[in-house]
Design a protein around this motif. Structure first.
Motif, PDB file in Angstrom:
ATOM      1  N   TYR A 158      36.312  36.099  45.090  1.00 19.11           N
ATOM      2  CA  TYR A 158      37.133  36.169  43.875  1.00 19.11           C
ATOM      3  C   TYR A 158      36.547  37.156  42.870  1.00 19.11           C
ATOM      4  O   TYR A 158      37.263  37.951  42.261  1.00 19.11           O
ATOM      5  CB  TYR A 158      37.255  34.799  43.204  1.00 19.11           C
ATOM      6  N   ILE A 159      35.237  37.104  42.708  1.00 15.98           N
ATOM      7  CA  ILE A 159      34.579  38.008  41.760  1.00 15.98           C
ATOM      8  C   ILE A 159      34.703  39.448  42.221  1.00 15.98           C
ATOM      9  O   ILE A 159      35.079  40.335  41.452  1.00 15.98           O
ATOM     10  CB  ILE A 159      33.100  37.616  41.562  1.00 15.98           C
ATOM     11  N   LEU A 191      26.067  30.832  39.470  1.00 11.78           N
ATOM     12  CA  LEU A 191      26.702  31.130  40.753  1.00 11.78           C
ATOM     13  C   LEU A 191      25.734  31.838  41.693  1.00 11.78           C
ATOM     14  O   LEU A 191      25.692  31.553  42.900  1.00 11.78           O
ATOM     15  CB  LEU A 191      27.971  31.965  40.549  1.00 11.78           C
ATOM     16  N   LEU A 232      33.669  35.514  32.789  1.00  9.82           N
ATOM     17  CA  LEU A 232      32.541  34.655  33.125  1.00  9.82           C
ATOM     18  C   LEU A 232      31.338  35.144  32.327  1.00  9.82           C
ATOM     19  O   LEU A 232      31.074  36.341  32.262  1.00  9.82           O
ATOM     20  CB  LEU A 232      32.216  34.730  34.616  1.00  9.82           C
ATOM     21  N   GLU A 274      33.005  27.834  50.695  1.00 11.69           N
ATOM     22  CA  GLU A 274      33.238  27.763  49.255  1.00 11.69           C
ATOM     23  C   GLU A 274      32.457  28.848  48.512  1.00 11.69           C
ATOM     24  O   GLU A 274      32.974  29.473  47.579  1.00 11.69           O
ATOM     25  CB  GLU A 274      32.840  26.385  48.712  1.00 11.69           C
ATOM     26  N   THR A 275      31.227  29.053  48.926  1.00 12.83           N
ATOM     27  CA  THR A 275      30.384  30.077  48.297  1.00 12.83           C
ATOM     28  C   THR A 275      30.990  31.458  48.494  1.00 12.83           C
ATOM     29  O   THR A 275      31.117  32.239  47.547  1.00 12.83           O
ATOM     30  CB  THR A 275      28.965  30.042  48.892  1.00 12.83           C
ATOM     31  N   GLN A 304      34.069  32.169  49.111  1.00 13.91           N
ATOM     32  CA  GLN A 304      35.326  32.259  48.364  1.00 13.91           C
ATOM     33  C   GLN A 304      35.065  32.607  46.900  1.00 13.91           C
ATOM     34  O   GLN A 304      35.745  33.454  46.324  1.00 13.91           O
ATOM     35  CB  GLN A 304      36.102  30.939  48.473  1.00 13.91           C
ATOM     36  N   CYS A 305      34.064  31.959  46.275  1.00 11.49           N
ATOM     37  CA  CYS A 305      33.717  32.269  44.879  1.00 11.49           C
ATOM     38  C   CYS A 305      33.313  33.733  44.733  1.00 11.49           C
ATOM     39  O   CYS A 305      33.782  34.435  43.826  1.00 11.49           O
ATOM     40  CB  CYS A 305      32.570  31.385  44.402  1.00 11.49           C
ATOM     41  N   LEU A 306      32.448  34.188  45.611  1.00 10.25           N
ATOM     42  CA  LEU A 306      31.981  35.574  45.534  1.00 10.25           C
ATOM     43  C   LEU A 306      33.117  36.555  45.807  1.00 10.25           C
ATOM     44  O   LEU A 306      33.203  37.609  45.184  1.00 10.25           O
ATOM     45  CB  LEU A 306      30.819  35.790  46.500  1.00 10.25           C
ATOM     46  N   SER A 349      24.545  30.336  45.214  1.00 12.47           N
ATOM     47  CA  SER A 349      24.717  31.158  46.412  1.00 12.47           C
ATOM     48  C   SER A 349      23.404  31.311  47.166  1.00 12.47           C
ATOM     49  O   SER A 349      23.358  31.238  48.397  1.00 12.47           O
ATOM     50  CB  SER A 349      25.254  32.539  46.040  1.00 12.47           C
ATOM     51  N   GLU A 361      27.087  31.706  33.480  1.00 15.16           N
ATOM     52  CA  GLU A 361      27.909  31.234  34.596  1.00 15.16           C
ATOM     53  C   GLU A 361      27.654  32.054  35.854  1.00 15.16           C
ATOM     54  O   GLU A 361      27.572  31.506  36.960  1.00 15.16           O
ATOM     55  CB  GLU A 361      29.387  31.282  34.214  1.00 15.16           C
TER      56      GLU A 361
END
Length: 93
Positions: free
Chosen positions: A36-37, A11, A3, A29-30, A32-34, A15, A7
């Protein structure tokens, strides 16, 4: 895949909007994105103030989850006790 800083900055922006705007419908969803990182990173260098804030937030999360777990166990205990104290109407037939 990497990323880019652009990007990641986007994010971060999203957030912050979700968090400060209390957009509960987008929290999953927020998060989940964090997540993953965070899962993809083995180690990260952070300023001491950030580490301190993370430790404080982590302690609050753990305390809240423990409290919730204790309440659930207490409720189950009371439910078990009330079921044991009831007579079955078919007993003695």
């Amino acid at each position: 895949m990497k990323l880019t800083q652009k990007e990641l900055s986007h994010l971060i922006f999203l957030s912050e909007v979700v968090l400060t705007g209390k957009k509960k419908s987008l929290m999953d969803e927020t998060l989940q994105c964090l997540l993953y990182i965070v899962k993809s990173v083995e180690e990260v260098e952070l300023p001491e103030t950030v580490v301190s804030q993370i430790e404080t937030l982590t302690a609050l999360i753990e305390m809240d989850l423990r409290s919730e777990n204790e309440r659930i166990q207490e409720i189950r205990s009371h439910l078990d006790w009330s079921h044991k104290g009831r007579r079955n109407p078919t007993d003695g037939l």
